[in-house]
Structures are given as C-alpha cells and as structure tokens.
Design a protein around this motif. Structure first.
Motif, PDB file in Angstrom:
ATOM      1  N   PHE A 240       0.858  -1.196   0.000  1.00 49.29           N
ATOM      2  CA  PHE A 240       0.000   0.000   0.000  1.00 49.29           C
ATOM      3  C   PHE A 240       0.888   1.238   0.000  1.00 49.29           C
ATOM      4  CE2 PHE A 240      -4.627   0.745   0.793  1.00 49.29           C
ATOM      5  CZ  PHE A 240      -4.604   2.101   0.505  1.00 49.29           C
ATOM      6  N   ILE A 241       0.813   2.017  -1.080  1.00 57.34           N
ATOM      7  CA  ILE A 241       1.679   3.199  -1.228  1.00 57.34           C
ATOM      8  C   ILE A 241       0.822   4.461  -1.139  1.00 57.34           C
ATOM      9  CG2 ILE A 241       3.344   4.378  -2.733  1.00 57.34           C
ATOM     10  CD1 ILE A 241       3.912   1.607  -4.008  1.00 57.34           C
ATOM     11  N   GLY A 242       1.117   5.303  -0.129  1.00 56.60           N
ATOM     12  CA  GLY A 242       0.317   6.515   0.119  1.00 56.60           C
ATOM     13  C   GLY A 242      -0.685   6.238   1.219  1.00 56.60           C
ATOM     14  N   VAL A 243      -0.200   6.290   2.482  1.00 54.88           N
ATOM     15  CA  VAL A 243      -1.069   5.953   3.617  1.00 54.88           C
ATOM     16  C   VAL A 243      -1.400   7.222   4.409  1.00 54.88           C
ATOM     17  CG1 VAL A 243      -0.642   3.488   3.870  1.00 54.88           C
ATOM     18  CG2 VAL A 243       1.032   5.089   4.790  1.00 54.88           C
ATOM     19  N   GLY A 244      -1.936   8.224   3.696  1.00 55.31           N
ATOM     20  CA  GLY A 244      -2.314   9.497   4.325  1.00 55.31           C
ATOM     21  C   GLY A 244      -3.707   9.431   4.919  1.00 55.31           C
ATOM     22  N   ASN A 245      -4.436  10.536   4.809  1.00 58.31           N
ATOM     23  CA  ASN A 245      -5.778  10.630   5.412  1.00 58.31           C
ATOM     24  C   ASN A 245      -6.703   9.503   4.965  1.00 58.31           C
ATOM     25  OD1 ASN A 245      -5.208  13.003   6.802  1.00 58.31           O
ATOM     26  ND2 ASN A 245      -5.802  14.307   5.079  1.00 58.31           N
TER      27      ASN A 245
ATOM     28  N   ALA B 225       3.377  -1.050   4.018  1.00 56.27           N
ATOM     29  CA  ALA B 225       3.065   0.345   3.691  1.00 56.27           C
ATOM     30  C   ALA B 225       4.317   1.131   3.342  1.00 56.27           C
ATOM     31  CB  ALA B 225       2.376   1.008   4.889  1.00 56.27           C
ATOM     32  N   PHE B 226       4.154   2.026   2.352  1.00 54.27           N
ATOM     33  CA  PHE B 226       5.200   3.019   2.078  1.00 54.27           C
ATOM     34  C   PHE B 226       4.543   4.374   1.848  1.00 54.27           C
ATOM     35  CE2 PHE B 226       7.650   5.580  -0.989  1.00 54.27           C
ATOM     36  CZ  PHE B 226       8.719   5.890  -0.155  1.00 54.27           C
ATOM     37  N   ASP B 227       5.206   5.416   2.367  1.00 46.79           N
ATOM     38  CA  ASP B 227       4.765   6.801   2.159  1.00 46.79           C
ATOM     39  C   ASP B 227       5.997   7.681   2.314  1.00 46.79           C
ATOM     40  OD1 ASP B 227       1.721   8.328   2.647  1.00 46.79           O
ATOM     41  OD2 ASP B 227       3.556   9.519   2.828  1.00 46.79           O
ATOM     42  N   LEU B 228       6.002   8.826   1.631  1.00 46.66           N
ATOM     43  CA  LEU B 228       7.125   9.763   1.797  1.00 46.66           C
ATOM     44  C   LEU B 228       7.106  10.353   3.205  1.00 46.66           C
ATOM     45  CD1 LEU B 228       7.135  11.729  -1.597  1.00 46.66           C
ATOM     46  CD2 LEU B 228       8.572   9.783  -0.915  1.00 46.66           C
ATOM     47  N   SER B 229       5.946  10.356   3.839  1.00 47.44           N
ATOM     48  CA  SER B 229       5.824  10.880   5.205  1.00 47.44           C
ATOM     49  C   SER B 229       6.048   9.757   6.212  1.00 47.44           C
ATOM     50  CB  SER B 229       4.422  11.492   5.400  1.00 47.44           C
ATOM     51  OG  SER B 229       4.061  11.454   6.766  1.00 47.44           O
ATOM     52  N   ALA B 230       7.110   9.917   7.031  1.00 49.21           N
ATOM     53  CA  ALA B 230       7.416   8.898   8.037  1.00 49.21           C
ATOM     54  C   ALA B 230       6.284   8.812   9.052  1.00 49.21           C
ATOM     55  CB  ALA B 230       8.731   9.242   8.731  1.00 49.21           C
ATOM     56  N   THR B 231       5.649   9.954   9.346  1.00 41.22           N
ATOM     57  CA  THR B 231       4.537   9.973  10.318  1.00 41.22           C
ATOM     58  C   THR B 231       3.386   9.108   9.815  1.00 41.22           C
ATOM     59  OG1 THR B 231       5.153  12.282  10.575  1.00 41.22           O
ATOM     60  CG2 THR B 231       3.158  11.582  11.708  1.00 41.22           C
ATOM     61  N   ALA B 232       3.103   9.216   8.510  1.00 38.66           N
ATOM     62  CA  ALA B 232       2.007   8.418   7.937  1.00 38.66           C
ATOM     63  C   ALA B 232       2.337   6.928   8.023  1.00 38.66           C
ATOM     64  CB  ALA B 232       1.768   8.838   6.483  1.00 38.66           C
ATOM     65  N   VAL B 233       3.600   6.561   7.750  1.00 43.28           N
ATOM     66  CA  VAL B 233       3.974   5.135   7.835  1.00 43.28           C
ATOM     67  C   VAL B 233       3.920   4.670   9.286  1.00 43.28           C
ATOM     68  CG1 VAL B 233       5.695   3.378   7.279  1.00 43.28           C
ATOM     69  CG2 VAL B 233       5.434   5.328   5.777  1.00 43.28           C
TER      70      VAL B 233
ATOM     71  N   LEU C 256      -2.577   8.274  -3.733  1.00 44.78           N
ATOM     72  CA  LEU C 256      -1.643   9.397  -3.816  1.00 44.78           C
ATOM     73  C   LEU C 256      -2.384  10.680  -4.170  1.00 44.78           C
ATOM     74  CD1 LEU C 256       1.004   7.300  -5.742  1.00 44.78           C
ATOM     75  CD2 LEU C 256       1.257   8.182  -3.404  1.00 44.78           C
ATOM     76  N   PRO C 257      -1.724  11.846  -3.996  1.00 42.94           N
ATOM     77  CA  PRO C 257      -2.451  13.113  -4.199  1.00 42.94           C
ATOM     78  C   PRO C 257      -2.992  13.334  -5.616  1.00 42.94           C
ATOM     79  CG  PRO C 257      -0.461  13.491  -2.902  1.00 42.94           C
ATOM     80  CD  PRO C 257      -0.406  12.059  -3.389  1.00 42.94           C
ATOM     81  N   ALA C 258      -2.154  13.247  -6.651  1.00 37.45           N
ATOM     82  CA  ALA C 258      -2.597  13.695  -7.985  1.00 37.45           C
ATOM     83  C   ALA C 258      -1.850  12.952  -9.098  1.00 37.45           C
ATOM     84  CB  ALA C 258      -2.369  15.204  -8.108  1.00 37.45           C
TER      85      ALA C 258
ATOM     86  N   PRO D 134       0.574  13.615 -11.342  1.00 40.24           N
ATOM     87  CA  PRO D 134       2.048  13.532 -11.421  1.00 40.24           C
ATOM     88  C   PRO D 134       2.636  12.526 -10.425  1.00 40.24           C
ATOM     89  CG  PRO D 134       1.326  15.824 -11.479  1.00 40.24           C
ATOM     90  CD  PRO D 134       0.100  15.004 -11.205  1.00 40.24           C
ATOM     91  N   HIS D 135       2.054  12.439  -9.216  1.00 41.64           N
ATOM     92  CA  HIS D 135       2.555  11.477  -8.217  1.00 41.64           C
ATOM     93  C   HIS D 135       2.312  10.044  -8.704  1.00 41.64           C
ATOM     94  CE1 HIS D 135       1.158  15.141  -6.149  1.00 41.64           C
ATOM     95  NE2 HIS D 135       2.252  15.020  -5.424  1.00 41.64           N
ATOM     96  N   VAL D 136       1.126   9.818  -9.262  1.00 44.61           N
ATOM     97  CA  VAL D 136       0.775   8.465  -9.713  1.00 44.61           C
ATOM     98  C   VAL D 136       1.651   8.065 -10.895  1.00 44.61           C
ATOM     99  CG1 VAL D 136      -1.082   7.053 -10.708  1.00 44.61           C
ATOM    100  CG2 VAL D 136      -1.569   8.619  -8.802  1.00 44.61           C
TER     101      VAL D 136
ATOM    102  N   GLY E 101     -16.679   9.375  -0.393  1.00 38.58           N
ATOM    103  CA  GLY E 101     -17.158   9.016   0.959  1.00 38.58           C
ATOM    104  C   GLY E 101     -16.333   9.666   2.061  1.00 38.58           C
ATOM    105  N   GLY E 102     -15.214  10.288   1.684  1.00 38.03           N
ATOM    106  CA  GLY E 102     -14.427  11.051   2.658  1.00 38.03           C
ATOM    107  C   GLY E 102     -13.714  10.184   3.684  1.00 38.03           C
ATOM    108  N   VAL E 103     -13.023  10.851   4.617  1.00 35.89           N
ATOM    109  CA  VAL E 103     -12.270  10.137   5.655  1.00 35.89           C
ATOM    110  C   VAL E 103     -13.206   9.280   6.523  1.00 35.89           C
ATOM    111  CG1 VAL E 103     -10.761  10.410   7.665  1.00 35.89           C
ATOM    112  CG2 VAL E 103     -10.377  11.818   5.640  1.00 35.89           C
TER     113      VAL E 103
ATOM    114  N   ALA F 123      -9.658  21.769  -4.940  1.00 38.55           N
ATOM    115  CA  ALA F 123      -9.284  22.711  -6.006  1.00 38.55           C
ATOM    116  C   ALA F 123      -8.711  21.949  -7.201  1.00 38.55           C
ATOM    117  CB  ALA F 123      -8.274  23.728  -5.471  1.00 38.55           C
ATOM    118  N   LYS F 124      -7.902  20.917  -6.904  1.00 42.07           N
ATOM    119  CA  LYS F 124      -7.327  20.073  -7.979  1.00 42.07           C
ATOM    120  C   LYS F 124      -8.438  19.398  -8.780  1.00 42.07           C
ATOM    121  CE  LYS F 124      -6.733  15.922  -6.935  1.00 42.07           C
ATOM    122  NZ  LYS F 124      -6.491  14.570  -6.454  1.00 42.07           N
ATOM    123  N   ASP F 125      -9.405  18.789  -8.075  1.00 42.63           N
ATOM    124  CA  ASP F 125     -10.482  18.055  -8.768  1.00 42.63           C
ATOM    125  C   ASP F 125     -11.345  19.005  -9.604  1.00 42.63           C
ATOM    126  OD1 ASP F 125      -9.455  15.912  -7.483  1.00 42.63           O
ATOM    127  OD2 ASP F 125     -11.148  15.582  -6.133  1.00 42.63           O
ATOM    128  N   LEU F 126     -11.587  20.212  -9.063  1.00 45.64           N
ATOM    129  CA  LEU F 126     -12.394  21.181  -9.817  1.00 45.64           C
ATOM    130  C   LEU F 126     -11.633  21.660 -11.051  1.00 45.64           C
ATOM    131  CD1 LEU F 126     -13.924  23.072  -6.798  1.00 45.64           C
ATOM    132  CD2 LEU F 126     -15.202  21.771  -8.501  1.00 45.64           C
TER     133      LEU F 126
END
Ligand code: NAD
Length: 298
Positions: free
Chosen positions: A6-11, A29-37, A65-67, A69-71, A126-128, A248-251
């Motif tokens: 699982f890559i991208g374990v944010g919200n 799990a892998f994420d660039l954020s150590a806190t998220a991992v 992942l966010p958007a 370019p990341h994917v 469905g959100g968080v 804002a990205k989705d819009l």
C-alpha cells in the motif's frame, strides 16, 4: 489471504490499509511521510523503505496518492528503476485509488498493460469517515477481468463498488461527482451562513432541510457548521479531512474537461474559483467544508 503493498497511507490510504489488515490480509506500507507510515505500522502494517520495496513480492499493489504527477512517477514504466511497474512480480494486480486526470489514468494503465500487468483505477467517494468505516463508494475503470479480480478487495474498503467502463471511466465519473459535491457544499455553507445572519440557529435549518428538498450528502453527512454532524471535520477545526487543495485540484480537472468537451460549467467554474481563493487564503490543508468560514458575516 493476500499480500498487499500500500503506497500513500495518508488521510484516506491509512484507514483503508487498516481495514485490509482487519480483514486478515498482510499489508506493507510506504509513504514519503514517516509519520504516515508510523500510523500505518501502529495499525498492523509492515514498513517498506521505498515504493519499489513495497511493490515487490506482493499479490496486489494499491496506491492512494495526491494527484496525476505522483501516480505517473510512482508507477513509472518498464525499465524505470525504482518504479512500481518495474518492481512488481509477474501477476501482481495494480489498483490506483487516487483521484487523477483521465489522461494520466490511461497512460499508467497503458504502461501496465504493456508489461502484461492487470490494472484498475478505483477512485473513491465518501471522505475520511467513509475510509475509516469501510463504506467508500469505489468508482472503477479498467478491463472487466481485472475488475473481477479487484472486486473482493475493493469490497473491504468500500460499501459499494461500481464498474464504470474501461481505463479513465472511473476518473471521469469521479471528477463529475466531486464537482457536484463542491457546488453542494458551497450551497450548504451559504444556507447555514444566511440562516445565522437571519438570527436563527443553523440546527433548525439542518433539521428541516435534511427532511426536505434542500437535502444533500454535504448537509446530512458532512455539515460545515460545527456540531451538526457526528464525525464531521467541522467538529475538529476542519482537520483532518478532504483538503481544500485536493478539491481545487479536482475542480481544475472538471473545468478542464468542460473546456475540452464544450460543456458549459457555470457553477463548477465558480466553485473552482472559490476553492482557489480558499487555498490562497492559507486554508489549502484544511478540509473543504471549512469554506463556510469565507462566507460567515458574523
Ligand atoms: P493525503 O495527502 O492525506 O495522502 C496522500 C499521501 O501520499 C501523503 O501521505 C503523501 O506523503 C503520500 N505521497 C505523496 N507522494 C508520494 C510518493 N511519491 N510516494 C509515496 N507516498 C507519497 O491525501 P488524501 O486525503 O489521503 O487523498 C489521497 C487521494 O484520495 C487524493 O487523490 C484525493 O483527491 C483522494 N480523495 C480524498 C478524499 C478525502 O476526503 N481526503 C476523498 C476522496 C478522494
């Protein structure tokens, strides 16, 4: 039981990974954020030090992942060292749950197919709260055979799984959904602000409209007025949640698609501008329902 990277374990990815663990799967799990991992490890995941290490030796790789370019960067292509597509074992099923532009979704799916790998996109709504409860709606695009393989896993993180068509179809449905959500959320925020301006308690409007013609998901499940919906980000200073920057990205994706197809999006464009202002006002990281703070007169 499956081995899942699982890559991208944010919200969103964090609680989704936790639900796969609860269902008995083995999740790395892998994420660039150590806190998220760290949070994912507390929920029972193993830690990987790179996307490639996370992807290797798995039955399934899921990304959140966010958007675009990341994917595109994380999946890469055959021969791109460190990329997911170059690192997975033959037969690994790829599932991208991020919300991204249709062109990126098709590019990544094409790169996977060129290596003989099966892939679906499965953006979510469905959100968080939905991610935590495992009740997300999974909006799937990709070949029917890959969809059937992914479905049992998507049913763990989601309450409803819909196959929308080939690669890109899921993302197309998702950006239309989020444009409608943004317009609804601004509508609820304006109603709540106006009722307050008229000297009446917003809870009265919520009680009437949830049973009436002004009802919407934003009103019932995600009221921007604090204290009116259990578990809503509004009750916690608009954190965590669906970040204003993501909306804002989705819009932006929806408005771009409107220009491409010649479909007029008067309210979608206005909503895009309002969320740009929200982000420019320093609230890019706050939940999108916090836009009500731009509308309050008192
Ligand atoms: P988030 O920022 O909380 O999580 C994204 C994670 O990806 C972060 O932890 C970040 O560190 C990580 N990341 C970024 N680049 C990476 C890379 N190259 N390698 C590894 N990890 C990387 O965002 P989120 O709210 O979880 O949203 C994720 C996706 O879900 C977005 O596409 C968003 O539009 C979509 N979405 C979010 C919600 C919501 O309510 N939050 C609802 C529906 C859909």
């Amino acid at each position: 039981m499956a081995r899942i990277g699982f890559i991208g374990v944010g919200n969103m990815g964090g609680p989704m990974a936790a639900n796969l663990i609860k269902a008995g799967h083995t999740v790395t799990a892998f994420d660039l954020s150590a806190t998220a991992v760290d949070a994912a490890v507390s929920a029972g995941c193993s830690r990987a030090d790179s996307a490639a290490a996370c992807a290797k030796g798995q039955d399934i790789v899921i990304t959140m992942l966010p958007a675009g370019p990341h994917v595109r960067a994380v999946y890469g292509a055959k021969g791109e060292q460190g990329s997911v597509i170059d690192s997975v074992d033959p037969g690994t099923l790829l599932i991208d749950c991020s919300t991204i532009d249709v062109a990126s979704a098709r590019t990544v799916a094409g790169n996977a197919e060129a290596c003989g790998l099966e892939m679906v996109e499965a953006p979510v709504t469905g959100g968080v709260p939905g991610a935590v409860a495992g009740t997300l709606t999974m909006i799937v695009g990709g070949p029917a055979a890959a969809f059937e393989k992914a479905k049992p896993y998507l049913e763990i993180v989601g309450g409803k799984v819909v196959h929308c068509g080939e690669a890109g179809a899921g993302q197309a449905v998702k950006i239309c959904n989020n444009m409608m959500l943004a317009i609804n959320m601004i509508g609820v925020a304006e109603g709540m602000s106006l009722i307050r301006g008229l000297g009446i308690d917003p809870s009265v409007l919520a009680e009437v409209s949830t049973a009436g013609s002004g009802n919407s998901w934003a009103l019932t499940n995600y009221n921007p007025e604090p204290g009116l919906t259990e578990g809503a980000p509004a009750n916690n200073g608009y954190k965590p949640g669906f970040a204003g920057a993501m909306m804002a990205k989705d819009l932006g994706l929806a408005v771009g698609a409107g220009v491409e197809t010649g479909v007029p999006l008067a309210l979608g464009s206005a909503a895009a501008q309002m969320f740009q202002l929200y982000c420019a006002g320093g609230m890019a990281g706050d939940d999108m329902s916090g836009i009500i703070r731009m509308l309050k007169s008192k």
